[in-house]
Design a protein around this motif. Structure first.
Motif, short mmCIF file in Angstrom:
data_model
loop_
_atom_site.label_atom_id
_atom_site.label_comp_id
_atom_site.label_asym_id
_atom_site.label_seq_id
_atom_site.Cartn_x
_atom_site.Cartn_y
_atom_site.Cartn_z
N LEU A 125 1.06 35.19 75.81
CA LEU A 125 0.75 34.37 76.87
C LEU A 125 0.61 35.12 78.40
O LEU A 125 -0.24 35.05 79.02
CB LEU A 125 1.48 32.92 76.95
CG LEU A 125 1.15 32.11 75.56
CD1 LEU A 125 2.10 30.92 75.59
CD2 LEU A 125 -0.45 31.69 75.76
N PHE A 146 8.21 43.16 76.79
CA PHE A 146 7.87 43.30 75.36
C PHE A 146 6.40 43.30 75.36
O PHE A 146 5.86 43.40 74.41
CB PHE A 146 8.10 42.04 74.89
CG PHE A 146 9.83 41.87 74.90
CD1 PHE A 146 10.54 43.04 74.35
CD2 PHE A 146 10.63 40.91 75.71
CE1 PHE A 146 11.98 42.92 74.27
CE2 PHE A 146 12.10 40.93 75.70
CZ PHE A 146 12.74 41.80 75.04
N GLY A 147 5.55 42.90 76.55
CA GLY A 147 4.09 43.01 76.39
C GLY A 147 3.18 44.05 75.97
O GLY A 147 2.19 43.88 75.53
N ALA A 200 5.30 36.34 75.82
CA ALA A 200 4.83 37.62 76.18
C ALA A 200 3.36 37.75 75.98
O ALA A 200 2.56 37.98 76.90
CB ALA A 200 5.35 38.76 75.51
N ASN A 256 10.18 34.93 72.77
CA ASN A 256 9.73 36.03 73.82
C ASN A 256 8.36 36.60 73.53
O ASN A 256 7.52 36.68 74.46
CB ASN A 256 10.77 37.25 73.48
CG ASN A 256 12.04 36.93 74.19
OD1 ASN A 256 12.23 35.75 74.77
ND2 ASN A 256 13.08 37.73 74.16
N ALA A 277 21.74 31.25 73.13
CA ALA A 277 20.39 30.99 73.60
C ALA A 277 20.37 30.07 74.53
O ALA A 277 19.55 30.16 75.33
CB ALA A 277 19.63 30.40 72.14
N GLN A 320 6.57 34.76 83.00
CA GLN A 320 5.83 35.68 82.14
C GLN A 320 5.35 37.04 82.35
O GLN A 320 5.37 38.06 81.55
CB GLN A 320 4.18 34.94 82.48
CG GLN A 320 3.70 33.70 81.80
CD GLN A 320 2.60 33.17 82.20
OE1 GLN A 320 2.07 33.47 83.17
NE2 GLN A 320 2.23 31.78 81.52
N MET A 323 15.51 34.45 68.95
CA MET A 323 15.06 34.77 70.46
C MET A 323 13.91 35.46 70.59
O MET A 323 13.13 35.20 71.27
CB MET A 323 16.21 35.05 71.29
CG MET A 323 16.62 34.22 72.44
SD MET A 323 17.89 34.82 73.52
CE MET A 323 17.10 36.44 73.90
N LYS A 324 13.96 36.46 69.74
CA LYS A 324 12.68 37.14 70.01
C LYS A 324 11.23 36.71 69.54
O LYS A 324 10.38 36.98 70.47
CB LYS A 324 13.13 38.45 69.07
CG LYS A 324 12.60 39.89 69.88
CD LYS A 324 12.96 41.17 69.15
CE LYS A 324 14.47 41.36 68.98
NZ LYS A 324 14.51 42.27 67.85
N MET A 352 8.62 38.91 80.98
CA MET A 352 8.56 38.97 79.39
C MET A 352 7.28 40.06 79.31
O MET A 352 7.63 40.76 78.25
CB MET A 352 8.05 37.56 78.91
CG MET A 352 9.21 36.56 78.95
SD MET A 352 10.83 37.32 77.92
CE MET A 352 12.02 36.06 78.27
N PHE A 353 6.20 39.82 79.78
CA PHE A 353 5.04 40.77 79.52
C PHE A 353 5.66 42.36 79.79
O PHE A 353 5.28 43.14 79.13
CB PHE A 353 3.80 40.55 80.32
CG PHE A 353 2.82 41.38 79.97
CD1 PHE A 353 1.97 41.25 78.98
CD2 PHE A 353 2.54 42.35 80.86
CE1 PHE A 353 0.96 42.28 78.57
CE2 PHE A 353 1.35 43.27 80.90
CZ PHE A 353 0.71 43.22 79.63
#
Lengths: 383, 334
Positions: free
Chosen positions: B11, A51-52, B9, B5, A18, A44, B1-2, A47-48
């Motif tokens: 946000l 997984f968003g 995500a 994320n 990590a 952002q 970790m997820k 990540m979005f």
């Protein structure tokens, strides 16, 4: 164990990776900052994108499926001490399974799935077993031969696609699978996945993860593979035939690599095109090393790289100044910190945990016997 | 970790939603093929066309490089749903994805280069490369003193074979005795970015007696052209006008106006004149040509120029039919 204090398992298996990933993102963020964009916004978007929302998840899982296969292929060979760099070529040759799929695409998708899976695994296995044989019998180093076999695969497939299986009037690609024979996409049952290409091959990837785990740690063959990988001399004295183990392991590794053909060529592209593998095989090396050659690690690393591939594309789309090359840089940083420099935090963490813990640890826990049958996830980490 | 994320995500999603609504504008879009934007060849010419449009009209455009084949549909759909119009994609590998996405967005116009997609909102632009390479082949045959010319391309591939086949036909048109050496650089698309191997092959062809080399290999071609220039022989460039690379040693370039195709699609949309259907960019429409400029004018004699004009006229009139390798995957001459 006495001279060097062992870090708790959760530190080596969870905290260190990590921290490495976090560091990669920090450095990547600095690069983004250097070209005048906001790193926070970039992360952002990434990540979005990954997984968003459902479609993003679908793409992440689709890429992860490929990486599970290639990562497992590298990991399995590595358990036997073999460095299979030829996953890219093995997957490429296995793509010819699509031609077998074309022959049965009028019947039912399940027939296509079974046919292409068997043919792809067989082709991948053969392509990997040849370097395995050369290593076992002739002593040709597997790293060199598998690299060479990538080139041979590229030339061979280029010939096959241009001269043998090319659809007339098209540029070096086969016919497209008929609608009857196409593998079901997950979105057909779960609209959540939007228009993403993730398909039922993902269940084969999960099966492969479990299967490799079972093979390596719960079968005689797996035991022999590990013994050979950790000490070839011990294996020889124990009467394990290095020749057959090397060839079998490489064949299994190639069979796993071949599964990329089912997911990518049969499941998504529905036809075979030049260079269809597109680097999944090489990323598999990073996935295997980051995952410490353990199926659980491979799964997590495959998800991370799947997210980087999907989120990276999103980043490229949303931030035009972040070119696709920059996305590659961020991916490379993750590989660098989690693979090549994965032990970087160990000294600091050891100092931290030794300072924090020594008196209670010595008082409470008597040293356990050194040869506990631990999972080789940890053993792998020392290499 | 997820878990981390997912929080990030969530946000990010809020921020992104705001971002996306703000940037929804109807401007033309260009999505490059897998070789990438700056391939010194095909994709870069497409980029040049978009820049031409920008310079002429003052309007902006969006562009994107894809990294994986499975992202093609996604990229098209995202531009379409954001209102980009038209969406131009250079490269035949786009044919499937364009067919799928064009049906989903009937009000968006698409243009694809080097492939045909039959849909009411798709313009398919095809180039008659063989006509252009026929001309440069004729020039090579007129220039050679050794009676041997070379052709170097990336790998065995129908489109590239069409280049070579037209070239050989042009050579034989002038002099059937001229020998044509043909070599591939590699076995896949990565060969387009391998100038070192192209250089080696160029040197090898020179050693075998070639004194004019046509390098049809994108960014890699420069290596072969350099080999010819360093030996005091002649090179022929491809796609864009590469005559400036080695002035005095560049006989000509086979120009393929991908940039014009892109700029036309953008401008037609702007003027409300966008048409679907197949457009052929050939010698007649100026889509392909043998480049003449101040860098090679000293190498082209009046006689060569006259012959070239004669051949051009005869191809346009249909008197000379240049065989297209792609029509039957074979070439009548070699």
């Amino acid at each position: 164990m006495s001279a060097r204090t062992e870090l708790p398992r959760w530190v080596t298996l969870a905290l260190m990776p990590a921290l490495n990933v976090a560091l990669a993102f920090v450095i990547g963020g600095l690069v983004v900052l250097a070209i005048g964009e906001s790193p926070l916004e970039a992360i952002q978007i990434l990540m979005f994108g990954a997984f968003g929302y459902g479609e993003g998840w679908g793409f992440t899982l689709h890429f992860a499926t490929n990486f599970v296969f290639t990562g497992l292929a590298v990991a399995l060979a590595y358990q036997a001490g073999l460095f299979n760099i030829g996953v890219e070529g093995q997957a490429y040759v296995a793509g010819l399974a699509l031609v077998a799929g074309l022959a049965v695409d009028q019947i039912h998708w399940s027939v296509v799935l079974i046919t292409t899976t068997l043919v792809a695994m067989a082709l991948g296995a053969i392509w990997a077993a040849i370097p395995g044989y050369l290593q076992a019998k002739r002593g040709s180093h597997i790293v060199i031969t598998t690299i060479m076999f990538n080139f041979i695969a590229a030339a061979f497939m280029s010939y096959m696609l241009t001269q043998v299986f090319s659809r007339p009037g098209a540029n070096s690609e086969t016919e497209t699978l008929d609608a009857i024979g196409r593998l079901p996409l997950l979105r057909e049952f779960m609209p959540f996945f939007g228009r993403s290409p993730v398909n039922i091959t993902i269940f084969l990837a999960i099966a492969a993860l479990i299967g490799v785990y079972y093979l390596i740690w719960h079968t005689k063959l797996g035991f022999k593979i590990r013994v050979l990988g950790q000490n070839p001399n011990a294996a020889r004295y124990a009467g394990i035939s290095a020749v057959s183990i090397i060839i079998i392991t490489m064949a299994l590794s190639g069979a796993l690599a071949g599964m990329v053909a089912v997911n990518e060529a049969v499941g998504v592209q529905k036809r075979l095109i030049i260079g269809y593998v597109g680097g999944y095989g090489f990323v598999g090396i990073a996935v295997a090393f980051m995952g410490r050659s353990h199926p659980v690690g491979v799964l997590l690393a495959a998800l991370l790289f799947g997210a980087l591939f999907q989120g990276g594309q999103e980043l490229n789309f949303e931030m035009p100044s972040v070119s696709s090359d920059l996305v590659v840089i961020i991916q490379a940083l993750v590989i660098l910190f989690t693979g090549a420099m994965s032990e970087m935090f160990r000294p600091a963490l050891e100092r931290l945990f030794i300072r924090a813990k020594p008196p209670p640890e010595k008082a409470v826990a008597p040293a356990p016997p050194a040869n506990q049958p631990k999972s080789s996830g940890e053993q792998g980490s020392g290499q | 970790m997820k878990p981390i994320n997912i929080t990030a995500a969530a946000l990010g999603g809020l921020a992104l939603a705001a971002l996306m609504t703000a940037s929804a504008v109807a401007e033309p879009a260009l999505i490059y093929d897998a070789a990438g934007k700056f391939d010194k060849s095909f994709n870069e010419m497409a980029f040049g066309g978009a820049e031409m449009y920008k310079a002429e009209t003052g309007n902006d455009y969006s562009d994107l490089e894809i990294s994986e084949d499975s992202q093609r549909e996604q990229a098209l759909r995202r531009f379409a749903s954001r209102g980009a119009n038209p969406i131009v994609v250079p490269g035949f590998t786009w044919a499937e994805p364009v067919a799928v996405v064009a049906a989903e967005f009937p009000d968006t116009n698409f243009a694809i280069i080097d492939a045909v997609v039959d849909a009411p909102n798709v313009r398919s632009v095809l180039f008659s490369e063989q006509e252009g390479t026929f001309l440069v082949g004729a020039l090579a045959a007129m220039k050679t003193e050794t009676g041997t010319v070379g052709f170097i391309t990336a790998f065995d591939f129908p489109l590239l074979q069409a280049f070579g086949c037209g070239y050989v036909q042009g050579v034989k048109q002038i002099n059937a005795d001229v020998n044509v050496l043909q070599n591939f650089i590699g076995t896949g698309f990565d060969a387009f970015s391998d100038p070192n191997t192209a250089n080696e092959i160029g040197i090898s062809q020179l050693e075998r007696g070639a004194d004019v080399i046509f390098a049809a290999a994108g960014g890699a071609g420069e290596g072969a052209l350099r080999a010819a220039a360093e030996a005091g022989k002649f090179g022929i460039g491809v796609d864009s006008n590469q005559n400036y690379l080695f002035p005095g040693n560049m006989l000509t370039s086979m120009v393929k106006r991908v940039d014009v195709a892109v700029a036309n699609a953008f401008t037609d949309q702007l003027n409300g004149e966008f048409t679907a259907g197949t457009q052929i960019m050939n010698l007649e429409s100026g889509g392909v040509s043998a480049a003449m400029d101040e860098f090679n004018e000293a190498l082209i004699t009046d006689e060569m120029r006259a012959t070239l004009e004669d051949l051009t006229a005869r191809i346009i009139s249909g008197e000379i039919k240049v065989h297209d390798y792609r029509s039957d995957n074979s070439c009548p001459v070699s």
